[in-house]
Structures are given as structure tokens and as C-alpha cells.
Motif scaffolding. Sequence first.
Motif, PDB file in Angstrom:
ATOM      1  N   ALA A   1      30.293 105.831 115.078  1.00  0.00           N
ATOM      2  CA  ALA A   1      30.255 106.392 113.721  1.00  0.00           C
ATOM      3  C   ALA A   1      29.238 107.537 113.609  1.00  0.00           C
ATOM      4  N   LEU A   2      28.275 107.578 114.528  1.00  0.00           N
ATOM      5  CA  LEU A   2      27.326 108.698 114.522  1.00  0.00           C
ATOM      6  C   LEU A   2      28.057 110.016 114.802  1.00  0.00           C
ATOM      7  N   PHE A   3      29.181 109.931 115.519  1.00  0.00           N
ATOM      8  CA  PHE A   3      29.961 111.152 115.777  1.00  0.00           C
ATOM      9  C   PHE A   3      30.718 111.608 114.527  1.00  0.00           C
TER      10      PHE A   3
ATOM     11  N   MET B   1      35.455 114.595 117.077  1.00  0.00           N
ATOM     12  CA  MET B   1      34.140 115.120 117.448  1.00  0.00           C
ATOM     13  C   MET B   1      33.858 114.847 118.920  1.00  0.00           C
ATOM     14  N   LEU B   2      34.174 113.653 119.350  1.00  0.00           N
ATOM     15  CA  LEU B   2      33.940 113.291 120.755  1.00  0.00           C
ATOM     16  C   LEU B   2      34.747 114.190 121.695  1.00  0.00           C
TER      17      LEU B   2
ATOM     18  N   ALA C   1      27.549 117.853 118.584  1.00  0.00           N
ATOM     19  CA  ALA C   1      27.169 116.670 117.805  1.00  0.00           C
ATOM     20  C   ALA C   1      25.666 116.435 117.883  1.00  0.00           C
ATOM     21  N   PHE C   2      25.064 116.832 119.014  1.00  0.00           N
ATOM     22  CA  PHE C   2      23.641 116.555 119.209  1.00  0.00           C
ATOM     23  C   PHE C   2      22.741 117.570 118.487  1.00  0.00           C
TER      24      PHE C   2
ATOM     25  N   HIS D   1      30.618 117.035 129.957  1.00  0.00           N
ATOM     26  CA  HIS D   1      30.201 115.680 130.318  1.00  0.00           C
ATOM     27  C   HIS D   1      31.328 114.699 130.000  1.00  0.00           C
ATOM     28  N   THR D   2      31.261 113.509 130.608  1.00  0.00           N
ATOM     29  CA  THR D   2      32.305 112.516 130.345  1.00  0.00           C
ATOM     30  C   THR D   2      32.023 111.802 129.020  1.00  0.00           C
TER      31      THR D   2
END
Lengths: 296, 222
Positions: A144-146, A24-25, B6-7, A34-35
Motif C-alpha cells: 500500500a506504500l506504493f 506504481m510497482l 516511488a522512493f 531492479h526486480t
Amino acid sequence: MSFTHLHELIRMADEKQTSIANLMLEVEIEQSLHTEKEILERMNRQFFVMEEAARKGVETPVYSRTGLTGGDAHRVGAYLKRGTSFLAPQTLQAMSFALSVNEVNAGMGRIVATPTAGSAGILPGVFISLLDSGRYSREDLVRALFTAAALGLVIANSASISGAAGGCQAEIGSATAMTAGAIVELGGGTPTQVGHAVGLALKNSLGLVCDPVGGLVEIPCIIRNGLHAVTALAAADMALAGVKSVIPADEVIQAMYAIGNAMPESLRETGLGGLAATPTGKALRERVFGKKVETE
Amino acid sequence: MKYQSAFEMIGPVMVGPSSSHTAGAVRIGNLAREILNEEPRSVEFRLMGSFYETYQGHGTDLALLAGVMGYSTDHPAVSEADKRATEVGLVYTFKKEHLGFFHPNTVAVLLHGDRHNVDLIASSLGGGKVEVQELDGLSIRFSGEKNTLILYHADQQGFLAKVSHVLDSEGYNIARLSLERWRRGGYAITVCEVDEEIRGDLLEILHTKVSQLKDVRVVRSL
């Protein structure tokens, strides 16, 4: 890549020997330009908002603008201190945090939609209780939110996360599945076990109708967030114990979509059927809106 | 429209109680304000049936007002936007109206400033996601999720060629483009979404190099 099927996500994580959170990241970095650091910082800021909303209603009673609901997070928090609960204290704490977020929400306070405002308590409720357990760092939880986000994207893109479209199962069910799957990965489970957690949690939410009293995000939304925080924890434990979702998660998601489509409009966020149509539900509606609201 | 970020699943940060009735309503107000590009003096909101029936309970009225005053979805003063509006002398009205065959959570916003007016119809699709349906009576769709140029111009040959030439030479990538006009040779609006941040000098360059251009407004991404 697009997030539409859980089995693809699991296969990719297995092939690359990485986590769903990392996949996901990577996509987020690619899409947003974005980084990784910037993206993690943004998520960390959101985590602070979640924490604030989760603790607020436990510490002092929070009431909704309409006055219909409030104070339950504080009640559960106080009961927890007595040490006589059936649930383990940490589980009950997750429930109190979840209730708090939705009480803050009903009071027009600040929350993070996870994935929606009506279901915003489950994920923070569970995550903040895990933060307090001391077993996981803030960084671990933010990562973990990702995982939760990736699972949410799959459900949103192949079914729905809107109560108006798919009933409460699409909001509360999705939030429960996202949370269960995310903490399985956090707890060291494999991507396949994450998939089972999603399937198990979602199966237990199928058919849940969206029948809020007065059309307001209060009754039964707040209570459902509290109880489903417990379900998310339970589904994660089931999956980590090795219990499998016999119906694969992707098929459960499809079933949820089909069930949502079959639901009558009166049970999809219109505030006309179910609990909203009970004598008490109707009386409360009149109390808030001051007059008889015509049903369409 | 597919969800990508994700957001969108963990977010937005917002004041409650409803992502579609509150956060989405703030965003619609924000969009109208950005297009107006000056301080609004008065605003009329016309809400579709189902949006109207529950707007007070969800604070949709406060959210729309907060949006046109420029508050973000997570601004703590959203819940007292009516008081703030009165303080700053913003005149507002809410009406019920069937606007046509749109998503049930749809509102028409008529915003007046000292120099400009904006007439916008937009829908709140859920999870805080919104979509403009009409602008100044033309069927124009955009979400405000990307940096967006709204070009008011005369319908003449070569307009898009000139605009795309300027954007290309200034280093912008066009993500989406749509042009709608009233009639041939008449008044037209082009909506152009770009991937890059829109720099202030771009508007001047567009005005200098594109003779048909009458006005430009910018909607900055979330």
C-alpha cells in the motif's frame, strides 16, 4: 507513463483491472531496472524505519534539539491507556504514532520523508496503527506504500510537495491525501474511491499555511501531523462509505497549486508570518537563536 | 524536474528535521566529497541569506559537515558531526553570502584535500533533492541521482567523440551530457550521466584513449 493526473491513473488501473499500487510497482521496475523483489525489500526496510520512529516517542518521551517541543506522543499514549478518550483507541493510537515520528524528526532522529520530513508522521502513524490492528499484514501495508507513492507523485508533479513553494497544504495536505487514498485501496476500495479519498482529504487541507515558529520543523508541524493522521483515517472511511468528492481530485490538486501561488511569502516556510509572528512565536524564536533575528 | 520514483515520495530515509535543510544538505556535502575524491582537510561553507538564517535550528551546519565526512542522510552521527569533525581534524567555517540568483536554499562549498580542491555551488530543492549549480566557477548542473562522470579536460576538437566512443564500446548508455569551457582551447569540464554502474576500469581506459583528459571524478548514484 508519467504520474501527472489522477484520472489517468484511475482509468489505467480500471482498464488493466489492477491496483494503483501495482501500476506504481511496474513503473518502478521499468525505471530502476531492479526486480520486484528488490524494490519490495527496499520499501520493507523503509517501513521498519517508519515503525521505529512511530513507536519510539510513545514508549519514552522524545524532545527536540531546541527543547521547544516533545513528549506529546508519550502523553497521548498514556492518556489512551486510561480508556476515557473520545476517539476510538486505534484512531488515537495513530495520532500518538504520528506525533512520535515528528518528535523523533525534531530530535534529529531517523525518519522516512513521506513525502517530506515535516509531514513524515501522518502516513507511518496510520500505517503502524493498522499493523497493530492485526487486520493487515506487513506485506499488505508495504504494498500500500506504493499506492501512497503514486498519489504523491501525481500531486508533486502537478502541484507541489514543498512548504516553501506551496504552503503547509502542500506537505501536510499531500501526506493526508496520500495516506487516505492508500488505505482506501488497502481496505478494498476501487481506484475511483481512492480518487475520492484524495479529493476529500486534500479539500480539508486547502489553505493551510506554512508558518513554523522560528522556521523550525516543530510548532505547529508536530501537532498537525497528529491531527491529520485522524483526518486521513476519516477521509478514507468517508470514501469507502461511498461519499464522493464533488470537485474531482485533479481539480482539487490544481486548486491547491493556485492557492499556494497566491500565498504571501511570509506564510511559506519563512517563519515570518502566522503563528511564527505571534508574540509567543517570536519569543520562542529568540530563546532558540539567542538574539533578535532580523526579519527580511 | 519531474518526480519519477516511488522512493522520492516514500523516502529518503534521513535524520531530521528537514528534508531540504538537513537531508539535502547532507547530499550536497556528499557530492563535494565524492568530487574531491580524497579525505578533506578543511572546508568553507558560504550560505545564502535564508539558508544561513535558519541553519543552526535545522542542523544544516551539522548536515553539511556530515556530508563532507561521507555520512549518509540517515547516519545516526549526523547530529554530532561538529564533534566528529574536530576529532578527525577537519577545519570548518560557516559564512553568510549572497551567491547570486539561485534557489534560496543554496550553499557554496570550498573543500580542500591534500592534493585537490573542489569549489561547488549547489541548491537543496526540497524533499532531499539537490542540484549542483556551479563547479570550479563553471555553470554546470547535475543532481548526483545518476552515476555521473566529471571529466576535466582541455577544450579540443574530438574530445566528446572519443569519450562517447569509449563509453559505447564499454557498454555504457549516456543519459545526459553537458560540456562547459572557460574559453576556446582552454580548460573545460564535461559532466556525463550514465545508466550503468561505473566500473573501476573505465577510468583507466578513458585516460589511455582520450589524450585531452586531465582528470576524472565519479559521483555514484544514491
